[in-house]
Write a protein that holds these residues in place. Structure first.
Motif, PDB file in Angstrom:
ATOM      1  N   GLN A  58       0.812  -1.219   0.000  1.00  0.00           N
ATOM      2  CA  GLN A  58       0.000   0.000   0.000  1.00  0.00           C
ATOM      3  C   GLN A  58       0.848   1.272   0.000  1.00  0.00           C
ATOM      4  N   ILE A  59       1.936   1.240  -0.766  1.00  0.00           N
ATOM      5  CA  ILE A  59       2.831   2.402  -0.859  1.00  0.00           C
ATOM      6  C   ILE A  59       3.065   2.739  -2.326  1.00  0.00           C
ATOM      7  N   VAL A  77       2.357  22.191 -20.502  1.00  0.00           N
ATOM      8  CA  VAL A  77       1.808  21.551 -21.691  1.00  0.00           C
ATOM      9  C   VAL A  77       0.287  21.434 -21.585  1.00  0.00           C
ATOM     10  N   MET A  78      -0.184  20.611 -20.679  1.00  0.00           N
ATOM     11  CA  MET A  78      -1.617  20.493 -20.405  1.00  0.00           C
ATOM     12  C   MET A  78      -1.780  19.783 -19.069  1.00  0.00           C
ATOM     13  N   PRO A  79      -2.972  19.839 -18.475  1.00  0.00           N
ATOM     14  CA  PRO A  79      -3.148  19.224 -17.155  1.00  0.00           C
ATOM     15  C   PRO A  79      -2.748  17.748 -17.143  1.00  0.00           C
ATOM     16  N   VAL A  80      -2.120  17.343 -16.044  1.00  0.00           N
ATOM     17  CA  VAL A  80      -1.734  15.945 -15.853  1.00  0.00           C
ATOM     18  C   VAL A  80      -2.565  15.382 -14.712  1.00  0.00           C
ATOM     19  N   GLU A  81      -3.140  14.226 -14.968  1.00  0.00           N
ATOM     20  CA  GLU A  81      -3.905  13.506 -13.958  1.00  0.00           C
ATOM     21  C   GLU A  81      -3.120  12.240 -13.611  1.00  0.00           C
ATOM     22  N   LEU A  82      -3.214  11.833 -12.368  1.00  0.00           N
ATOM     23  CA  LEU A  82      -2.564  10.608 -11.918  1.00  0.00           C
ATOM     24  C   LEU A  82      -3.641   9.544 -11.717  1.00  0.00           C
ATOM     25  N   PHE A  83      -3.483   8.414 -12.383  1.00  0.00           N
ATOM     26  CA  PHE A  83      -4.377   7.276 -12.210  1.00  0.00           C
ATOM     27  C   PHE A  83      -3.613   6.249 -11.388  1.00  0.00           C
ATOM     28  N   LEU A  84      -4.119   5.958 -10.205  1.00  0.00           N
ATOM     29  CA  LEU A  84      -3.490   4.971  -9.325  1.00  0.00           C
ATOM     30  C   LEU A  84      -4.321   3.698  -9.320  1.00  0.00           C
ATOM     31  N   ASP A 105       5.051  16.156   0.034  1.00  0.00           N
ATOM     32  CA  ASP A 105       5.759  17.005   0.993  1.00  0.00           C
ATOM     33  C   ASP A 105       5.935  16.332   2.350  1.00  0.00           C
ATOM     34  N   ASN A 106       5.030  15.430   2.700  1.00  0.00           N
ATOM     35  CA  ASN A 106       5.089  14.771   4.008  1.00  0.00           C
ATOM     36  C   ASN A 106       5.520  13.311   3.932  1.00  0.00           C
ATOM     37  N   ALA A 107       5.921  12.874   2.762  1.00  0.00           N
ATOM     38  CA  ALA A 107       6.282  11.458   2.574  1.00  0.00           C
ATOM     39  C   ALA A 107       7.660  11.147   3.146  1.00  0.00           C
ATOM     40  N   ILE A 121       4.637   7.141  -0.456  1.00  0.00           N
ATOM     41  CA  ILE A 121       3.322   7.715  -0.152  1.00  0.00           C
ATOM     42  C   ILE A 121       2.377   6.572   0.204  1.00  0.00           C
ATOM     43  N   LYS A 122       1.882   6.586   1.416  1.00  0.00           N
ATOM     44  CA  LYS A 122       1.040   5.496   1.911  1.00  0.00           C
ATOM     45  C   LYS A 122      -0.419   5.739   1.531  1.00  0.00           C
ATOM     46  N   ALA A 123      -1.038   4.729   0.956  1.00  0.00           N
ATOM     47  CA  ALA A 123      -2.415   4.853   0.478  1.00  0.00           C
ATOM     48  C   ALA A 123      -3.389   5.187   1.600  1.00  0.00           C
ATOM     49  N   HIS A 124      -3.167   4.667   2.791  1.00  0.00           N
ATOM     50  CA  HIS A 124      -4.122   4.906   3.875  1.00  0.00           C
ATOM     51  C   HIS A 124      -4.132   6.369   4.338  1.00  0.00           C
ATOM     52  N   GLN A 125      -3.124   7.162   3.968  1.00  0.00           N
ATOM     53  CA  GLN A 125      -3.085   8.573   4.358  1.00  0.00           C
ATOM     54  C   GLN A 125      -4.244   9.358   3.764  1.00  0.00           C
ATOM     55  N   TRP A 126      -4.788   8.882   2.648  1.00  0.00           N
ATOM     56  CA  TRP A 126      -5.785   9.671   1.942  1.00  0.00           C
ATOM     57  C   TRP A 126      -7.136   9.641   2.616  1.00  0.00           C
TER      58      TRP A 126
END
Length: 158
Positions: A58-59, A77-84, A105-107, A121-126
């Motif tokens: 989960q990281i 260039v244009m907006p970037v989206e992150l698909f996880l 910033d907090n990772a 970056i830990k998934a449970h942080q969200w």
């Protein structure tokens, strides 16, 4: 993990994309400029999409040079989206790349076996990272025709 996540993105997004970034090219990619090396994976009508997967631990492992390159693409260039894609729980999340900043910033800083650094970056942080009243204000701000869920809404899609 990346190939699985990219497959999930293609399944999820149907036909609203074209392949854009490098996909295991027969090149010495370490010699390429970072902005070329870290070109986002897909192009859609509305944005570029970077796909990243993670599993049981989960990281999310975000390399600092990749992070900076993706922000450059987003600004210039244009907006970037992150698909996880979380292969362990079979869930996905898509959001604007810049919404990852507080987590970067907090990772913690981790190191791959070959010595390269990454933001861990830990998934449970969200979950529950933003107060409910802020989520209500932001809920409608990031909806588009894909009706994806943003990072600020803190809900994974199954």
């Amino acid at each position: 993990m990346g190939d699985i996540a990219e497959g999930k993105f293609e399944e999820w997004s149907k036909n609203n994309f074209v392949r854009y970034g490098l996909n295991r090219p027969p090149l010495a990619t370490w010699r390429l400029p970072e902005r070329v090396r870290f070109t986002p994976d897909y192009l859609t009508t509305n944005c570029l999409v970077e796909v990243q997967g993670f599993g049981k631990k989960q990281i999310i492992h975000m390399k600092p040079d990749k992070w900076e390159a993706l922000l450059w693409w987003d600004r210039n260039v244009m907006p970037v989206e992150l698909f996880l894609y979380d292969s362990h729980n079979d869930r996905q999340l898509m959001f604007p790349i810049k919404k990852l900043r507080p987590f970067v910033d907090n990772a913690e800083i981790g190191t791959f076996p070959e010595g390269n650094k990454y933001y861990a970056i830990k998934a449970h942080q969200w979950k529950h990272s933003y107060p409910a009243h802020l989520l209500k204000i932001l809920k409608n701000q990031f909806q588009n025709k894909w009706n994806y869920v943003t990072l600020l809404q803190m809900r994974w899609m199954n």
